[in-house]
Design an enzyme around this catalytic site. Structure first.
Site, PDB file in Angstrom:
ATOM      1  N   LYS A 215       0.836  -1.206   0.000  1.00  0.00           N
ATOM      2  CA  LYS A 215       0.000   0.000   0.000  1.00  0.00           C
ATOM      3  C   LYS A 215       0.871   1.257   0.000  1.00  0.00           C
ATOM      4  CE  LYS A 215      -1.558   2.197   3.495  1.00  0.00           C
ATOM      5  NZ  LYS A 215      -2.178   2.637   4.766  1.00  0.00           N
ATOM      6  N   ASP A 233      -6.291   0.931   0.987  1.00  0.00           N
ATOM      7  CA  ASP A 233      -6.386   1.263   2.414  1.00  0.00           C
ATOM      8  C   ASP A 233      -7.737   0.808   2.945  1.00  0.00           C
ATOM      9  OD1 ASP A 233      -8.185   3.082   1.421  1.00  0.00           O
ATOM     10  OD2 ASP A 233      -7.343   4.809   2.483  1.00  0.00           O
TER      11      ASP A 233
END
Length: 347
Positions: A215, A233
């Site tokens: 991420k 997320d």
């Protein structure tokens, strides 16, 4: 004088007989008249009953016509039930899913044409550190904290050689400051020793750094190097499942499933659109369904508040008149009416 003649008696008898016959005839004639009158009376009463039934039926029909209008008006005034969920699209084909997903992204691009990463940064190193610090806290809190950090330690070399206690004190407002201090100092050391103090532009190199996962790597690649990536997320995970783009729950699998629905060139902007929508409108606990621009395309419409007025009160950030996440947002955001976030310690 007192006696009557036989002829007189015969006349009298005949007269009496004639009178009786006339009386019987009158009775016979009057009887049908009574019957006729009775029939007429019954006939008059019967239609009265029929008319009453007809009136009842007409009244019922009339109520049936009026009731839905009243019910509709009442529903419009009253707040709709918040727990009703419409049935998701049945047996949605792959082609239909791709079309719906891409249309949602286009709609969100029109709503948030100024969508951008909400972390303040001036170079890849600052974005990398800020993204690591954003775990378990808000971008706003990170933006309020990093100016002091970067003013004192502007390069990886300087941050790697810093006093941990001093760094901890600066990062205290971000929460988990001891663990985050170890992460940012560790990645700074790795950048200094392995990459000459420069942030690498490859996924396989970034994920080797302390505290950096896929991420974080995609945030840096997409926004500092212009290389497409999907940022999975918590907001992204929640919304793509709510929209039934995928049923996966692991970030890596979500990334692969959603990435297959879009051209690679759309990945970075798609991430911004979805995250912005999750932060501002499609909240976890109380989605503002009644103010959602993609409500007709959402199979989960009705999970949140559907009344438009009440839904508008749930909107956050610039759509609700509040400042945005960044202290120094892009000009496009300011031109659209957005406001910069207040510095740390401001009211």
């Amino acid at each position: 004088m007192g006696e009557q003649s036989p002829g007189g008696e015969g006349k009298t008898a005949k007269a009496t007989k004639t009178a009786k016959t006339a009386k019987k005839a009158a009775v016979k004639k009057s009887a049908p008249a009574k019957k006729s009158t009775a029939k007429k009376t019954a006939a008059k009463k019967a239609p009265a009953k029929k008319t009453a039934a007809t009136v009842v039926r007409k009244a019922t029909v009339k109520k049936a016509e009026i009731a839905p209008k009243k019910a509709t008006a009442a529903v419009e005034k009253a707040a709709p039930a918040k727990t009703i969920r419409p049935k998701p699209p049945r047996a949605e084909s792959r082609v239909a899913l791709v079309r719906r997903a891409r249309r949602i992204n286009r709609e969100l691009a029109e709503v948030f044409p100024y969508a951008h990463p909400e972390l303040d940064f001036e170079n890849p190193f600052q974005l990398l550190v800020a993204t690591v610090l954003s775990a378990q806290t808000t971008d706003l809190r990170v933006n309020q904290t990093t100016p002091a950090l970067f003013a004192r330690y502007p390069t990886p070399e300087e941050l790697a050689a810093a006093n941990p206690e001093e760094v901890e004190e600066i990062l205290r407002p971000c929460g988990f400051f001891r663990a985050k201090t170890r992460s940012v100092m560790g990645l700074s050391k790795a950048l200094t020793e392995e990459f000459g103090g420069e942030v690498p532009g490859r996924l396989e190199d970034l994920v080797k750094l302390p505290g950096v996962g896929r991420k974080t790597a995609f945030v840096v690649l997409g926004n500092a190097f212009g290389r497409p990536g999907i940022t999975v997320d918590t907001h992204f995970q929640r919304l793509v499942r709510r929209w039934q783009w995928t049923e996966e729950t692991e970030p890596d699998k979500i990334e692969a499933a959603v990435g297959a629905l879009f051209p690679k060139s759309d990945w970075t902007d798609l991430s911004h659109h979805v995250i912005w929508h999750g932060r501002r409108i499609c909240h976890a606990r109380k989605p503002a369904c009644g103010a959602c621009p993609i409500a007709p395309l959402c199979p989960a419409y009705g999970e949140g508040e559907t009344d438009p007025e009440r839904a508008r009160k749930l909107l956050k950030y610039e759509k609700g008149g509040l400042p945005g996440q960044r202290l120094n947002p892009p000009q496009a955001y300011l031109d659209a009416g957005g406001k910069p976030a207040p510095p740390l310690g401001a009211g």
